[in-house]
Design a protein around this motif. Structure first.
Motif, PDB file in Angstrom:
ATOM      1  N   ALA A   1       0.721  -1.579   0.547  1.00 21.46           N
ATOM      2  CA  ALA A   1       0.450  -0.200   0.000  1.00 21.46           C
ATOM      3  C   ALA A   1       0.833   1.445   0.240  1.00 21.46           C
ATOM      4  O   ALA A   1       0.589   2.721  -0.445  1.00 21.46           O
ATOM      5  CB  ALA A   1      -0.638  -0.017   1.116  1.00 21.46           C
ATOM      6  N   PHE A   2       1.930   1.221   0.215  1.00 21.38           N
ATOM      7  CA  PHE A   2       3.390   2.440   0.262  1.00 21.38           C
ATOM      8  C   PHE A   2       3.857   2.648  -0.536  1.00 21.38           C
ATOM      9  O   PHE A   2       4.498   3.892  -0.677  1.00 21.38           O
ATOM     10  CB  PHE A   2       4.292   2.258   1.706  1.00 21.38           C
ATOM     11  N   GLN A   3       3.754   1.619  -1.429  1.00 21.77           N
ATOM     12  CA  GLN A   3       4.347   1.651  -3.183  1.00 21.77           C
ATOM     13  C   GLN A   3       3.560   1.846  -4.055  1.00 21.77           C
ATOM     14  O   GLN A   3       2.608   1.466  -4.027  1.00 21.77           O
ATOM     15  CB  GLN A   3       5.013   0.329  -3.260  1.00 21.77           C
ATOM     16  N   ARG A   4       4.191   2.931  -4.870  1.00 19.04           N
ATOM     17  CA  ARG A   4       3.802   3.317  -6.584  1.00 19.04           C
ATOM     18  C   ARG A   4       4.093   2.557  -7.379  1.00 19.04           C
ATOM     19  O   ARG A   4       5.613   2.828  -7.527  1.00 19.04           O
ATOM     20  CB  ARG A   4       3.191   4.853  -6.415  1.00 19.04           C
ATOM     21  N   LYS A   5       3.120   2.104  -8.272  1.00 17.12           N
ATOM     22  CA  LYS A   5       3.958   1.167  -9.945  1.00 17.12           C
ATOM     23  C   LYS A   5       3.928   1.566 -10.976  1.00 17.12           C
ATOM     24  O   LYS A   5       2.276   2.394 -10.373  1.00 17.12           O
ATOM     25  CB  LYS A   5       2.945  -0.037  -9.536  1.00 17.12           C
ATOM     26  N   GLU A   6       4.643   1.877 -11.809  1.00 16.74           N
ATOM     27  CA  GLU A   6       4.036   2.790 -12.867  1.00 16.74           C
ATOM     28  C   GLU A   6       3.687   1.626 -13.315  1.00 16.74           C
ATOM     29  O   GLU A   6       3.623   0.365 -13.481  1.00 16.74           O
ATOM     30  CB  GLU A   6       5.939   2.548 -13.882  1.00 16.74           C
ATOM     31  N   CYS A   7       2.286   2.189 -14.660  1.00 15.96           N
ATOM     32  CA  CYS A   7       1.833   1.672 -15.090  1.00 15.96           C
ATOM     33  C   CYS A   7       1.213   1.673 -16.167  1.00 15.96           C
ATOM     34  O   CYS A   7       1.469   2.645 -16.860  1.00 15.96           O
ATOM     35  CB  CYS A   7       0.157   1.251 -14.134  1.00 15.96           C
ATOM     36  N   VAL A   8       0.618   0.683 -17.270  1.00  9.06           N
ATOM     37  CA  VAL A   8       0.230   1.021 -18.740  1.00  9.06           C
ATOM     38  C   VAL A   8      -1.405   0.748 -18.774  1.00  9.06           C
ATOM     39  O   VAL A   8      -1.383  -0.090 -18.841  1.00  9.06           O
ATOM     40  CB  VAL A   8       1.818   0.301 -19.245  1.00  9.06           C
ATOM     41  N   TYR A   9      -2.127   1.465 -19.641  1.00  9.08           N
ATOM     42  CA  TYR A   9      -3.578   1.645 -19.405  1.00  9.08           C
ATOM     43  C   TYR A   9      -3.656   0.858 -21.136  1.00  9.08           C
ATOM     44  O   TYR A   9      -3.179   1.024 -21.550  1.00  9.08           O
ATOM     45  CB  TYR A   9      -4.199   2.798 -19.396  1.00  9.08           C
ATOM     46  N   GLY A  10      -4.468  -0.954 -21.319  1.00  2.00           N
ATOM     47  CA  GLY A  10      -5.210  -1.051 -21.826  1.00  2.00           C
ATOM     48  C   GLY A  10      -5.598  -0.480 -22.995  1.00  2.00           C
ATOM     49  O   GLY A  10      -6.084   1.012 -22.739  1.00  2.00           O
ATOM     50  N   PRO A  11      -6.342  -1.005 -24.302  1.00  2.00           N
ATOM     51  CA  PRO A  11      -6.986  -0.416 -24.998  1.00  2.00           C
ATOM     52  C   PRO A  11      -8.163   0.315 -24.432  1.00  2.00           C
ATOM     53  O   PRO A  11      -8.563   1.277 -24.429  1.00  2.00           O
ATOM     54  CB  PRO A  11      -7.387  -1.311 -26.128  1.00  2.00           C
ATOM     55  N   SER A  12      -9.161  -0.278 -23.381  1.00  2.00           N
ATOM     56  CA  SER A  12     -10.560  -0.580 -22.928  1.00  2.00           C
ATOM     57  C   SER A  12      -9.932   0.502 -22.271  1.00  2.00           C
ATOM     58  O   SER A  12     -11.092   1.402 -21.415  1.00  2.00           O
ATOM     59  CB  SER A  12     -11.103  -1.281 -22.262  1.00  2.00           C
ATOM     60  N   ASN A  13      -8.501   1.517 -21.173  1.00  2.00           N
ATOM     61  CA  ASN A  13      -8.586   2.335 -20.376  1.00  2.00           C
ATOM     62  C   ASN A  13      -7.705   3.382 -21.725  1.00  2.00           C
ATOM     63  O   ASN A  13      -6.390   3.526 -21.115  1.00  2.00           O
ATOM     64  CB  ASN A  13      -8.049   2.214 -19.203  1.00  2.00           C
ATOM     65  N   PHE A  14      -7.726   3.664 -23.124  1.00  2.00           N
ATOM     66  CA  PHE A  14      -6.941   4.643 -23.464  1.00  2.00           C
ATOM     67  C   PHE A  14      -7.161   6.111 -23.229  1.00  2.00           C
ATOM     68  O   PHE A  14      -8.160   6.362 -22.413  1.00  2.00           O
ATOM     69  CB  PHE A  14      -8.179   4.370 -24.742  1.00  2.00           C
ATOM     70  N   SER A  15      -5.831   6.316 -23.196  1.00  2.00           N
ATOM     71  CA  SER A  15      -4.929   7.401 -22.367  1.00  2.00           C
ATOM     72  C   SER A  15      -4.298   8.292 -24.131  1.00  2.00           C
ATOM     73  O   SER A  15      -3.335   7.329 -24.227  1.00  2.00           O
ATOM     74  CB  SER A  15      -4.575   7.350 -21.298  1.00  2.00           C
ATOM     75  N   TRP A  16      -4.568   9.677 -24.221  1.00  2.00           N
ATOM     76  CA  TRP A  16      -3.317  10.313 -25.004  1.00  2.00           C
ATOM     77  C   TRP A  16      -2.670  10.307 -24.610  1.00  2.00           C
ATOM     78  O   TRP A  16      -1.193  10.226 -25.708  1.00  2.00           O
ATOM     79  CB  TRP A  16      -4.067  12.017 -25.306  1.00  2.00           C
ATOM     80  N   GLN A  17      -2.092  10.109 -22.832  1.00  2.00           N
ATOM     81  CA  GLN A  17      -0.640   9.658 -23.154  1.00  2.00           C
ATOM     82  C   GLN A  17      -0.017   8.458 -23.508  1.00  2.00           C
ATOM     83  O   GLN A  17       1.076   8.771 -24.078  1.00  2.00           O
ATOM     84  CB  GLN A  17      -0.405   9.709 -21.202  1.00  2.00           C
ATOM     85  N   SER A  18      -0.944   7.391 -23.675  1.00  2.00           N
ATOM     86  CA  SER A  18       0.104   6.246 -23.351  1.00  2.00           C
ATOM     87  C   SER A  18      -0.078   6.095 -25.181  1.00  2.00           C
ATOM     88  O   SER A  18       1.008   5.652 -25.885  1.00  2.00           O
ATOM     89  CB  SER A  18      -1.279   5.285 -23.314  1.00  2.00           C
TER      90      SER A  18
END
Length: 456
Positions: free
Chosen positions: A310-327
């Motif tokens: 809970a105290f760690q923050r992970k880098e994530c990549v959103y899939g096609p269903s969670n599209f974002s312009w950043q990805s």
């Protein structure tokens, strides 16, 4: 059968507690109670652009090449997450076997959500000093940018709408933002050496009690009212514990224990607050609730909390269903074309995710262009300026020829010059020519005269 890994998006960060936001801390606590023993759980930072999401939200996740791949959403509210865990884990198992305890737990849950949550949000967001020095820093994103984040102010605005409702009416009690802004402006004026700040008499009222003293008395009176309301709630919670280690007489923590922990932990275990009204009241008059908060903190995160998930923050990549312009921008980065190890996306993605993502990107770019081209929404018309000038010249020549033919037909032979010669005019007494205000002169007559003279 083991459940798939889950990733939860939360606001903010902390050292002693995972986050100061009560809703996000509640989601982390119930996840730890339900799946924390033998399942992989991750904490990610939510995205706020271009499509903001509900926070906290829980997603199906998959760890690949050191990063977390985010899938579909499982729950988008704390209550939805609680129901999801009740159906798939042993969460609230003691309450299922005791209907009377379950009814009491429902009553305590309503009291925590409706009454105690308002007091905690008031302490964290409404009091200006607490928000500026503690809450805003803990809720800001971990990745700092050039411009300050607007997230703390947006959260404060949403909390202000809730606490300003007539049913609650807690916003601004015990500390006024207008007074805080006035004091800040006075301090800056004094630093700048302005005359208004150097003159103490300009800050005093002309009659009556000094306004600053009256505001102090009003704030202390409002804080005493808040303390009286909180004292009644805390006494009720101690009664519901019934001398047991957890609420409603349970020997093991349930979701209502996680809810009370999420409300009291930011006050007791978080950073020290400048206006510690509720923390002081808890430590001086209700040590049972302090012991319950510390017991829950140890039960959830162990003796070394900073190493917990809970105290760690992970880098994530959103899939096609969670599209974002950043990805999308990261996928078109030249670093990804050459397979750089520092790329934000893994080099070896699963085939379904890799091909599906590229197909979605291509369709998102080519589809609108093809639709516009086929439907003809955009039409381009080209006009030649030379052709427009040529038509105007031809029209003017034709009109001129018609005028010449009409003049030649109306004038008799030999009368062209006689009629066209100007008549002698008489001079005025002062030597000026007589004025003819109503005379109309046709410029074409002078042109015809010039052409006739040239022909002769």
């Amino acid at each position: 059968m083991t459940a798939p890994p889950l990733a939860v998006s939360v606001w903010g960060h902390g050292r002693s507690v995972p986050t100061l936001d009560p809703g996000c801390l509640y989601s982390l606590a119930v996840l730890q109670l339900g799946f924390g023993a033998d399942h992989e759980l991750y904490v990610i930072e939510p995205r706020s652009w271009p499509n903001p999401e509900n926070v906290p939200s829980v997603y199906n996740a998959e760890k690949h090449a050191g990063q977390v791949l985010i899938g579909d959403a499982v729950a988008s509210t704390p209550d939805g997450l609680r129901d999801y865990l009740r159906n798939r884990s042993s969460l609230d198992a003691p309450l299922r076997q005791a209907p009377l305890a379950a009814a009491r737990a429902q009553a305590v849950q309503s009291m925590l959500d409706d009454a105690l949550a308002d007091l905690v949000l008031h302490t964290l967001f409404s009091l200006p000093t607490n928000f500026q020095k503690v809450t805003a820093d803990c809720l800001a994103p971990i990745q700092r940018s050039i411009l300050p984040s607007s997230l703390p102010r947006r959260l404060r605005a949403s909390v202000g709408k809730r606490l300003s409702s007539p049913a609650i009416n807690l916003w601004g009690l015990g500390g006024s933002w207008q007074r805080s802004d006035a004091q800040e402006a006075r301090r800056w004026n004094l630093t700048a050496g302005l005359a208004e700040a150097r003159d103490p008499t300009s800050q005093l009222p002309r009659q009556g009690v000094q306004s600053a003293y009256a505001a102090d008395v009003q704030e202390q009176w409002e804080r005493s009212r808040i303390a009286a309301r909180a004292r009644e709630l805390f006494q009720t919670l101690i009664t519901m514990m019934n001398s047991a280690p957890f609420l409603v007489g349970c020997q093991h923590p349930t979701s209502i224990d996680a809810r009370m922990y999420s409300l009291l932990a930011p006050l007791l275990l978080g950073p020290s607050l400048p206006i510690a009204l509720l923390p002081t009241l808890l430590r001086e008059e209700f040590p049972e609730l302090v012991a319950h908060t510390e017991r829950m903190h140890t039960y959830l995160w162990g003796t070394n909390p900073t190493e917990s998930w809970a105290f760690q923050r992970k880098e994530c990549v959103y899939g096609p269903s969670n599209f974002s312009w950043q990805s999308l921008w990261q996928s078109f980065s030249p670093r990804n074309w050459f397979g750089s190890q520092n790329s934000s996306q893994p080099a070896n993605l699963p085939p379904t995710l890799r091909y599906g993502r590229w197909a979605f990107y291509i369709w998102a770019i080519v589809g609108p262009l093809a639709y516009v081209a086929l439907t003809g929404l955009v039409t381009i018309e080209y006009e030649d300026p030379d052709e427009q000038e040529l038509d105007l010249d031809e029209i003017s020549d034709q009109e001129r020829e018609k005028l010449q033919d009409v003049d030649q037909e109306t004038l008799a032979p030999g009368q062209e010059y006689a009629n066209s010669a100007p008549a002698p005019t008489e001079m005025e007494d002062d030597g000026s020519l007589p004025s003819e205000p109503n005379s109309e002169i046709d410029p074409m007559e002078f042109l015809d005269e010039e052409w006739q003279v040239d022909d002769e």
